[in-house]
Design an enzyme around this catalytic site. Structure first.
Site, PDB file in Angstrom:
ATOM      1  N   ALA A 103     -10.116  -6.106  -8.378  1.00  0.00           N
ATOM      2  CA  ALA A 103     -11.275  -5.449  -7.768  1.00  0.00           C
ATOM      3  C   ALA A 103     -11.778  -4.405  -8.757  1.00  0.00           C
ATOM      4  CB  ALA A 103     -10.878  -4.798  -6.447  1.00  0.00           C
ATOM      5  N   TYR A 130     -11.693   7.095 -13.135  1.00  0.00           N
ATOM      6  CA  TYR A 130     -11.918   5.873 -12.347  1.00  0.00           C
ATOM      7  C   TYR A 130     -12.634   4.828 -13.199  1.00  0.00           C
ATOM      8  CZ  TYR A 130     -13.613   3.050  -8.350  1.00  0.00           C
ATOM      9  OH  TYR A 130     -13.905   2.045  -7.463  1.00  0.00           O
ATOM     10  N   ASP A 144       0.848  -1.204   0.000  1.00  0.00           N
ATOM     11  CA  ASP A 144       0.000   0.000   0.000  1.00  0.00           C
ATOM     12  C   ASP A 144       0.877   1.246   0.000  1.00  0.00           C
ATOM     13  OD1 ASP A 144      -2.102   1.993   0.772  1.00  0.00           O
ATOM     14  OD2 ASP A 144      -3.281   0.174   1.048  1.00  0.00           O
ATOM     15  N   LYS A 203     -10.824   1.540 -14.628  1.00  0.00           N
ATOM     16  CA  LYS A 203     -11.223   0.187 -14.216  1.00  0.00           C
ATOM     17  C   LYS A 203     -11.641  -0.641 -15.422  1.00  0.00           C
ATOM     18  CE  LYS A 203     -11.048   0.266  -9.577  1.00  0.00           C
ATOM     19  NZ  LYS A 203     -10.350  -0.724  -8.749  1.00  0.00           N
ATOM     20  N   TYR A 243      -4.537 -10.589 -21.001  1.00  0.00           N
ATOM     21  CA  TYR A 243      -3.491 -11.459 -20.424  1.00  0.00           C
ATOM     22  C   TYR A 243      -3.995 -12.900 -20.327  1.00  0.00           C
ATOM     23  CZ  TYR A 243       0.308  -8.307 -19.105  1.00  0.00           C
ATOM     24  OH  TYR A 243       1.390  -7.456 -19.130  1.00  0.00           O
ATOM     25  N   LYS A 274      -3.455   6.065 -13.933  1.00  0.00           N
ATOM     26  CA  LYS A 274      -2.176   5.337 -13.912  1.00  0.00           C
ATOM     27  C   LYS A 274      -2.256   4.170 -12.920  1.00  0.00           C
ATOM     28  CE  LYS A 274       1.222   8.924 -15.015  1.00  0.00           C
ATOM     29  NZ  LYS A 274       2.268   9.797 -14.436  1.00  0.00           N
TER      30      LYS A 274
HETATM   31  P1  NAD Z   1      -9.751   2.485   0.049  1.00  0.00           P
HETATM   32  O1  NAD Z   1      -9.442   3.834  -0.501  1.00  0.00           O
HETATM   33  O2  NAD Z   1     -10.023   2.353   1.499  1.00  0.00           O
HETATM   34  O3  NAD Z   1      -8.580   1.478  -0.298  1.00  0.00           O
HETATM   35  C1  NAD Z   1      -7.748   1.603  -1.417  1.00  0.00           C
HETATM   36  C2  NAD Z   1      -6.313   1.374  -0.945  1.00  0.00           C
HETATM   37  O4  NAD Z   1      -5.434   1.460  -2.077  1.00  0.00           O
HETATM   38  C3  NAD Z   1      -5.842   2.430   0.054  1.00  0.00           C
HETATM   39  O5  NAD Z   1      -5.228   1.816   1.134  1.00  0.00           O
HETATM   40  C4  NAD Z   1      -4.860   3.280  -0.758  1.00  0.00           C
HETATM   41  O6  NAD Z   1      -3.867   3.885   0.046  1.00  0.00           O
HETATM   42  C5  NAD Z   1      -4.312   2.246  -1.714  1.00  0.00           C
HETATM   43  N1  NAD Z   1      -3.748   2.815  -2.950  1.00  0.00           N
HETATM   44  C6  NAD Z   1      -4.298   3.764  -3.755  1.00  0.00           C
HETATM   45  N2  NAD Z   1      -3.492   4.010  -4.802  1.00  0.00           N
HETATM   46  C7  NAD Z   1      -2.413   3.193  -4.651  1.00  0.00           C
HETATM   47  C8  NAD Z   1      -1.235   2.987  -5.395  1.00  0.00           C
HETATM   48  N3  NAD Z   1      -0.982   3.683  -6.520  1.00  0.00           N
HETATM   49  N4  NAD Z   1      -0.317   2.079  -4.952  1.00  0.00           N
HETATM   50  C9  NAD Z   1      -0.549   1.384  -3.803  1.00  0.00           C
HETATM   51  N5  NAD Z   1      -1.649   1.544  -3.060  1.00  0.00           N
HETATM   52  C10 NAD Z   1      -2.571   2.439  -3.475  1.00  0.00           C
HETATM   53  O7  NAD Z   1     -10.963   1.911  -0.811  1.00  0.00           O
HETATM   54  P2  NAD Z   1     -11.760   0.543  -0.701  1.00  0.00           P
HETATM   55  O8  NAD Z   1     -13.183   0.876  -0.557  1.00  0.00           O
HETATM   56  O9  NAD Z   1     -11.123  -0.358   0.282  1.00  0.00           O
HETATM   57  O10 NAD Z   1     -11.563  -0.030  -2.167  1.00  0.00           O
HETATM   58  C11 NAD Z   1     -10.682  -1.102  -2.451  1.00  0.00           C
HETATM   59  C12 NAD Z   1     -10.834  -1.498  -3.913  1.00  0.00           C
HETATM   60  O11 NAD Z   1     -12.165  -1.947  -4.162  1.00  0.00           O
HETATM   61  C13 NAD Z   1     -10.565  -0.366  -4.890  1.00  0.00           C
HETATM   62  O12 NAD Z   1      -9.856  -0.871  -6.003  1.00  0.00           O
HETATM   63  C14 NAD Z   1     -11.943   0.074  -5.314  1.00  0.00           C
HETATM   64  O13 NAD Z   1     -11.949   0.606  -6.615  1.00  0.00           O
HETATM   65  C15 NAD Z   1     -12.724  -1.230  -5.225  1.00  0.00           C
HETATM   66  N6  NAD Z   1     -14.148  -0.963  -4.997  1.00  0.00           N
HETATM   67  C16 NAD Z   1     -14.598  -0.604  -3.763  1.00  0.00           C
HETATM   68  C17 NAD Z   1     -15.957  -0.334  -3.587  1.00  0.00           C
HETATM   69  C18 NAD Z   1     -16.526   0.036  -2.246  1.00  0.00           C
HETATM   70  O14 NAD Z   1     -17.731   0.297  -2.168  1.00  0.00           O
HETATM   71  N7  NAD Z   1     -15.788   0.054  -1.174  1.00  0.00           N
HETATM   72  C19 NAD Z   1     -16.832  -0.422  -4.674  1.00  0.00           C
HETATM   73  C20 NAD Z   1     -16.315  -0.759  -5.912  1.00  0.00           C
HETATM   74  C21 NAD Z   1     -14.980  -1.049  -6.065  1.00  0.00           C
END
Ligand code: NAD
Ligand code: UDP
Length: 323
Positions: free
Chosen positions: A115, A146, A34, A150, A160, A92
């Site tokens: 995800a 976003y 992270d 995605k 892949y 990115k």
């Molecule tokens: P969150 O923001 O709590 O967690 C995302 C994590 O990714 C954070 O810890 C952040 O620091 C880390 N991060 C961001 N950019 C990064 C990078 N370049 N390198 C390394 N780490 C990085 O959000 P979440 O709700 O836990 O979401 C997790 C995943 O699930 C995401 O990919 C999100 O798109 C997907 N998602 C979540 C939801 C939801 O409702 N929570 C819905 C759809 C998709």
């Protein structure tokens, strides 16, 4: 059970930290990667002393060299305010991050789960959303960094798989809530609970008639693990979410009732391209994974409210000014 070495990118985030908890408790060797853009160490501090847990501060837009059996790619800012703060970086993270991790999966012959999100459906004209629906995304709007990021990541995963026979899994996650949501992530559940507990106005964007369907985090984590361990010929994409659809206004009223708050509802401008409706069709997840959510909204919200009552907001740094 065979112990596997598993990397969780975004492992310190809301969903990632719960996933790490479950994988560590199952005895696997877990590596959390992270960059802490939208999270803090306190989400995983309790795991730091565990012999089967490791933390690496790393940004997935840069290559990473690890030897692993499974990869869960969750790293990406997920709340609209935060992913729009630096939209180029968001794109990115989705695209270069996917390429870096798919490269790792290819080299290690590891299973890899992406995800993805209900946002790939944009402002959907098909309701509820089925996986075969190709969506209605504005490619040049403020959410595009976003949504299109995605979507491109999904493309990379399937390319892949076709080119390199990678063992991929793609899940489309619908709105999920629960303890460890960042109090300043600007998402609706965390905003409303924080506002209700403080007795502040509840910010309804637009008239509050837009709908979402809210899934409790434990159910979602079950779904992620079920998909990773599911049949090898099932790559998805598969919807993971709770079909219990409601208007944002009803959510606000429910949170006011459950917190016994005296907060008032106030209308704020509706952000551009905000989807008007969203509900997952989870027929595929039920059929292929035997998965469906079991936590109802009242019980999930009580646990989330209890969490928010217990945290000290001064201990949280807002990731961006947009919450
Ligand atoms: P969150 O923001 O709590 O967690 C995302 C994590 O990714 C954070 O810890 C952040 O620091 C880390 N991060 C961001 N950019 C990064 C990078 N370049 N390198 C390394 N780490 C990085 O959000 P979440 O709700 O836990 O979401 C997790 C995943 O699930 C995401 O990919 C999100 O798109 C997907 N998602 C979540 C939801 C939801 O409702 N929570 C819905 C759809 C998709
Ligand atoms: N929303 C709201 N008030 C807030 C935050 C969000 O009314 O303080 C609305 C937002 O406009 C959207 C819904 O709640 O219609 C869900 O927003 P969120 O940012 O949680 O997730 P997403 O839009 O990505 O589903």
């Amino acid at each position: 059970m065979k112990i596997r070495r598993i990397v969780v990118t975004g492992g310190a985030g809301f969903l990632g930290s719960h996933l790490c908890d479950r994988l560590v408790a199952s005895g696997h060797d877990v590596i959390c990667v992270d960059n802490f853009f939208t999270s803090q160490k306190n989400n995983i501090a309790h795991l730091l002393g565990r012999p089967n847990f490791e933390l690496i501060r790393h940004d997935i837009t840069h290559p990473l060299w690890l030897e692993v059996d499974e990869i869960y790619n969750l790293a990406c800012p997920a709340a609209p305010g935060h992913y729009q703060y630096n939209p180029i970086k968001t794109m990115k993270t989705s695209v270069m991050g996917a390429i870096n991790l798919l490269g790792m999966a290819r080299r290690c012959r590891a299973k890899i789960l992406q995800a993805s999100t209900s946002e790939v459906y944009g402002d959907p004209e098909v309701h509820p959303q089925v996986e075969s629906y190709r969506g209605n995304v504005n490619p040049i709007g403020p959410r595009a960094c976003y949504d299109e990021g995605k979507r491109a990541a999904e493309t990379l995963f399937f390319d892949y798989q076709r080119m390199n026979k990678l063992n991929i899994r793609v899940v489309r996650i619908f709105n999920t809530y629960g303890p460890r949501m960042h109090p300043f992530d600007g998402r609706v559940v965390s905003n409303f609970i924080r506002q209700a507990l403080a007795g502040n106005d509840i910010s309804i964007f637009g008239d509050g008639a837009q709908t979402r369907s809210f899934c409790y985090v434990d159910d979602l984590v079950d779904g992620l693990i079920a998909m990773m361990n599911g049949p090898d010929d099932f790559h998805g994409p598969v919807n993971l979410g709770n079909p219990n659809e409601m208007s944002i206004k009803l959510l606000a009223e429910t949170i006011i009732r459950m917190t016994a708050s005296r907060s008032k509802l106030v209308q704020r401008p509706l952000p551009a391209d905000d989807p008007t409706q969203r509900r997952p069709d989870i027929t595929l997840a039920k059929a292929k994974l035997g998965w469906e959510p079991s936590v109802n909204l009242d019980s999930g919200l009580s646990k989330t409210i209890e969490y928010f009552r217990g945290i000290d907001l001064d201990q949280f740094r807002a990731p961006t000014p947009n919450f």
